[in-house]
Design a protein around this motif. Sequence first.
Motif, short mmCIF file in Angstrom:
data_model
loop_
_atom_site.label_atom_id
_atom_site.label_comp_id
_atom_site.label_asym_id
_atom_site.label_seq_id
_atom_site.Cartn_x
_atom_site.Cartn_y
_atom_site.Cartn_z
N PRO A 111 -14.25 128.46 57.51
CA PRO A 111 -12.84 128.83 57.65
C PRO A 111 -11.93 128.08 56.68
O PRO A 111 -12.16 126.90 56.37
N CYS A 112 -10.93 128.78 56.19
CA CYS A 112 -9.90 128.11 55.40
C CYS A 112 -8.99 127.34 56.35
O CYS A 112 -8.71 127.79 57.47
N VAL A 113 -8.53 126.20 55.91
CA VAL A 113 -7.61 125.41 56.74
C VAL A 113 -6.17 125.85 56.52
O VAL A 113 -5.26 125.40 57.21
N GLY A 114 -5.97 126.73 55.57
CA GLY A 114 -4.62 127.21 55.29
C GLY A 114 -4.61 128.02 54.01
O GLY A 114 -5.65 128.39 53.48
N ASN B 110 -6.37 118.80 41.97
CA ASN B 110 -7.82 118.56 41.93
C ASN B 110 -8.58 119.79 42.45
O ASN B 110 -9.48 119.69 43.28
N LEU B 111 -8.19 120.95 41.95
CA LEU B 111 -8.71 122.22 42.44
C LEU B 111 -10.14 122.47 41.97
O LEU B 111 -10.46 122.30 40.80
N LYS B 112 -10.99 122.90 42.92
CA LYS B 112 -12.37 123.27 42.62
C LYS B 112 -12.63 124.66 43.20
O LYS B 112 -12.66 124.84 44.42
N ALA C 238 -10.14 120.15 51.18
CA ALA C 238 -9.67 121.18 52.11
C ALA C 238 -9.85 122.55 51.47
O ALA C 238 -9.50 122.77 50.31
N LEU C 239 -10.39 123.49 52.23
CA LEU C 239 -10.63 124.83 51.73
C LEU C 239 -9.41 125.70 52.01
O LEU C 239 -8.96 125.81 53.16
N VAL C 240 -8.88 126.34 50.97
CA VAL C 240 -7.65 127.12 51.12
C VAL C 240 -7.78 128.46 50.41
O VAL C 240 -8.52 128.62 49.45
N MET C 241 -7.03 129.44 50.93
CA MET C 241 -6.91 130.76 50.32
C MET C 241 -5.69 130.75 49.42
O MET C 241 -4.60 130.37 49.84
#
Length: 262
Positions: free
Chosen positions: A212-215, A147-149, A178-181
Amino acid sequence: MSQPALAPALEPQRITKRGGRFYQVGDKEYPSATTTLGVINKPALVPWAAGLERNHVVDIAARLYQEQHDLPRLDDAMYRQTLSSRLGTRAHRRTMRSAQQIGTEAHALIEWKNRRALGETVGPAPMVSDGAAVAVMSFEDWAKAANLKPVAVESVVYSTHYGFAGTFDLVAEINDGALVMIDFKTGKNIYTEALLQNVMYQVAWQEMKRRPCVGGYVVRLPKTLDDDLACEVVTVPPVEQLWKACEAAITLWTELHARANQ
């Protein structure tokens, strides 16, 4: 790990020169994350390159022998000269160039799709080879399942505090927001350097301005139908766990670079 002040909003300029890639940020020049991580030893690289070259030399020598079988024998000097002229570019460089081309094409099409998803104005979709098309389809399957946005695509980040910069592939929300790199790779394996690079991007992203990214994730994309067509997704360990290694690489690169430019 200390918490630096927010970096000022500057427009970085990429510079490629002997010694790696750099970014000009205001009056400062920062090495790229990949350039600094180049100080890490890669023990498997030399045997791999030597093996490719050995096989290439044997193949060319065998063909030359067959061609000369019914002809007057070449003397030693002429045989060596003919063989050398036919070897051409080193085998590992040709192999890497081909792999890099597929990776470049796949990155370009994935970037195009993500920018379009963000509502940005994009031109025609980039044309890609079959290998790159396999990689992109694999990404789309994974993105749908996660479910990537997309939030930010192919953007430069830099750390004035630690002195490095780089261009990440994607920052996105997945699953429950969740925000991720996310970094994409099209090689045969995911190496430690890729995890460290992702962590460095997370640190620079946060220092500059952002939520901030969570991971992070490193996503290895297949590039032939012979591969497992599912992405290999590796979760990046927490920043706190890997940052000492990142900082050590930055420190070592800085020292070696200074000595080389004395």
